[in-house]
Design an enzyme around this catalytic site. Structure first.
Site, PDB file in Angstrom:
ATOM      1  N   ASP A  92       0.981  -1.196  -0.095  1.00  0.00           N
ATOM      2  CA  ASP A  92      -0.119   0.061   0.002  1.00  0.00           C
ATOM      3  C   ASP A  92       1.003   1.422  -0.142  1.00  0.00           C
ATOM      4  OD1 ASP A  92       0.995   0.076   2.614  1.00  0.00           O
ATOM      5  OD2 ASP A  92      -0.729  -0.730   3.350  1.00  0.00           O
ATOM      6  N   GLU A 114      -0.261  -9.177  -0.910  1.00  0.00           N
ATOM      7  CA  GLU A 114      -0.819  -8.531   0.430  1.00  0.00           C
ATOM      8  C   GLU A 114      -2.141  -7.801   0.001  1.00  0.00           C
ATOM      9  OE1 GLU A 114       0.843  -5.285   3.118  1.00  0.00           O
ATOM     10  OE2 GLU A 114       1.798  -7.158   3.904  1.00  0.00           O
ATOM     11  N   GLU A 128      -2.058   5.122   3.204  1.00  0.00           N
ATOM     12  CA  GLU A 128      -2.091   3.557   2.805  1.00  0.00           C
ATOM     13  C   GLU A 128      -3.501   2.983   2.603  1.00  0.00           C
ATOM     14  OE1 GLU A 128      -0.306   4.737   5.406  1.00  0.00           O
ATOM     15  OE2 GLU A 128       1.947   4.703   4.926  1.00  0.00           O
ATOM     16  N   HIS A 205       6.963   5.550  12.759  1.00  0.00           N
ATOM     17  CA  HIS A 205       7.335   6.193  11.671  1.00  0.00           C
ATOM     18  C   HIS A 205       6.072   6.655  11.179  1.00  0.00           C
ATOM     19  CE1 HIS A 205       5.799   3.299   8.475  1.00  0.00           C
ATOM     20  NE2 HIS A 205       6.073   2.417   9.191  1.00  0.00           N
ATOM     21  N   ARG A 207       2.866   8.299   9.478  1.00  0.00           N
ATOM     22  CA  ARG A 207       2.512   9.643   9.009  1.00  0.00           C
ATOM     23  C   ARG A 207       1.496  10.424   9.734  1.00  0.00           C
ATOM     24  NH1 ARG A 207       3.191  12.551   3.891  1.00  0.00           N
ATOM     25  NH2 ARG A 207       4.754  11.274   3.674  1.00  0.00           N
ATOM     26  N   HIS A 238      13.949   5.314  12.260  1.00  0.00           N
ATOM     27  CA  HIS A 238      13.551   5.370  10.893  1.00  0.00           C
ATOM     28  C   HIS A 238      14.295   6.684  10.117  1.00  0.00           C
ATOM     29  CE1 HIS A 238      11.238   6.200   7.381  1.00  0.00           C
ATOM     30  NE2 HIS A 238      10.493   4.867   7.365  1.00  0.00           N
TER      31      HIS A 238
END
Ligand code: UD1
Ligand code: UDP
Length: 376
Positions: A92, A114, A128, A205, A207, A238
């Site tokens: 994604d 996936e 995503e 990480h 967003r 990250h």
């Protein structure tokens, strides 16, 4: 043609790329977009993958639209020159959806690895959830990791004959990597992890957690480190500067907090298995840790991976500082609560997902494209 660009896609595509290379009836072409640079290269190196093409799109401060545009623009000429019979994308990310659209525009069948994960909330994870729904609209073959993800696709009107449940290739990658028993390159990390102290492994990480929520996570982790002096916190940071600026200042000066660069997958897998508890907002980590017997507290309010929550290996704790402190504290103190999470079964497959994916592609993608597939 397999196209990927970020660390998690690289890990999950690696078993497929390797299986394609080993198969006499496929000719695999590997394209990386370079949406991630160092974190992507690290994975390819571990799995011995040398991409045929590298779009090298990453820039610091990159925007979603910028990545999308550069992937479309860079991939289209390769689709014309290489004329693949199918394009495989994973998950994604922006790389994944842009690559799927580039293939769709050229009439090339899209195979979605996936497929079918859904949180039900377009805002979380962002972007995503939107990306994967878009890819489902244009994919020809949907390789779902679980029956739950297959059911999500069927409920949205995807033809059940185009869906195959394969398990998640992350388990193939994980089992292969753990089997190799790789040591930590950093002797100090090796010493710290083998010192007998309980390890709290932290990654973040997402967003939607950037900014205040991530600072709150940092404060919670700092409190845990101060309250439990015998605890060792390890945070492989990250590379995104937005992430580092939010969380690292909260953790400075604490002797029992070790901040590292992103760890090579082999080392990270070992750290996951040695950790007492994992605190993470990562998708892949939620899928891997149940195979290693380590409880995961997920710093999100929703998840598109409900299987491990149902199995008891994963709990959603959100990003509230107090909740994180109390939920981690409970697993540090309460051996029974810890054991019940640590012994839950892995619902994401048995390490044969790449083989099953190739079987599905072989059966469902015609060797020669039809008239609609002409790459003109
Ligand atoms: C991306 C994916 C996300 C996935 C995550 C895995 C999208 C929209 N987001 O988010 O779905 O969960 O990867 O980690 O596709 N950077 C480096 N070196 C690297 C990697 C990143 O310097 O090897 C820095 C760069 O400054 C880059 C920034 O991190 O601009 C953000 O990278 P980006 O891929 O845009 O976002 P992620 O948050 O990593
Ligand atoms: N990972 C790694 N090194 C690290 C941190 C994570 O190899 O220092 C691996 C982890 O095992 C998992 C993947 O990276 O397979 C998850 O990547 P990330 O959390 O960046 O993305 P997500 O899965 O959330 O999309």
């Amino acid at each position: 043609m397999t196209v990927y660009g970020t660390r998690p896609e690289a890990i999950k595509c690696a078993p497929v790329v390797q299986a394609l290379a080993a198969s006499p009836d496929f000719e695999g072409i590997t394209v990386v977009t370079g949406q991630h640079r160092e974190m992507l290269d690290q994975v390819n190196e571990l799995f011995g993958i040398v991409p045929d093409h590298d779009l090298d799109v990453m820039s610091h401060g990159q925007t979603l639209s910028g990545i999308f545009a550069r992937v479309l623009d860079g991939l289209d000429p390769l689709l014309v020159s290489e004329q693949p019979d199918a394009v495989v994308v994973q998950g994604d990310t922006t790389t994944s959806t842009a690559a799927a659209l580039a293939a769709f525009y050229r009439g090339i069948p899209v195979v979605h690895l996936e497929a079918g994960l859904r949180s039900g909330d377009l805002a979380s994870p962002f972007p995503e959830e939107g990306n994967r729904r878009l890819t489902s609209q244009i994919a020809s073959v949907h390789l779902a990791p679980t029956t739950t993800s297959r059911d999500n696709l069927v409920a949205e009107g995807v033809d059940p004959d185009r869906i195959v449940v394969t398990g998640n290739t992350v388990i193939d990658a994980l089992l292969d990597t753990v089997r190799r028993g790789l040591p930590f390159a950093d002797g100090a990390l090796e010493d710290a992890v083998t010192s007998g102290r309980k390890v709290l492994l932290v990654t973040t990480h997402r967003r939607e957690n950037w900014g205040g929520a991530m600072q709150g996570v940092g404060r919670a982790v700092a409190r845990l480190a101060r309250d439990h002096e015998d605890l060792l916190v390890v945070l492989p940071a990250h590379r995104n500067p937005v992430v580092r600026e939010a969380i690292l200042p909260e953790l400075s000066g604490l002797p029992n907090v070790v901040v590292t660069e992103p760890l090579p997958y082999g080392e990270f897998a070992r750290l996951m298995s040695e950790a007492h508890v994992i605190l993470s907002d990562s998708g892949g980590v939620q899928e891997e840790a149940p195979s290693l017997g380590t409880p995961v507290l997920v710093m999100r309010d929703t998840t598109e991976r409900p299987e491990a929550v149902a199995a008891g290996a994963v709990r959603l704790v959100g990003t509230d500082e107090e909740t994180i402190v109390s939920e981690v504290g409970r697993l540090l103190r309460d051996a029974e609560a810890h054991a019940s999470m640590a012994t839950a079964a892995n619902p994401y497959g048995d390490g044969t997902a790449a083989r099953q994916s190739l079987d599905a592609i072989r059966a469902m993608v015609p060797a020669q494209r039809g008239p609609q597939g002409s790459p003109s």
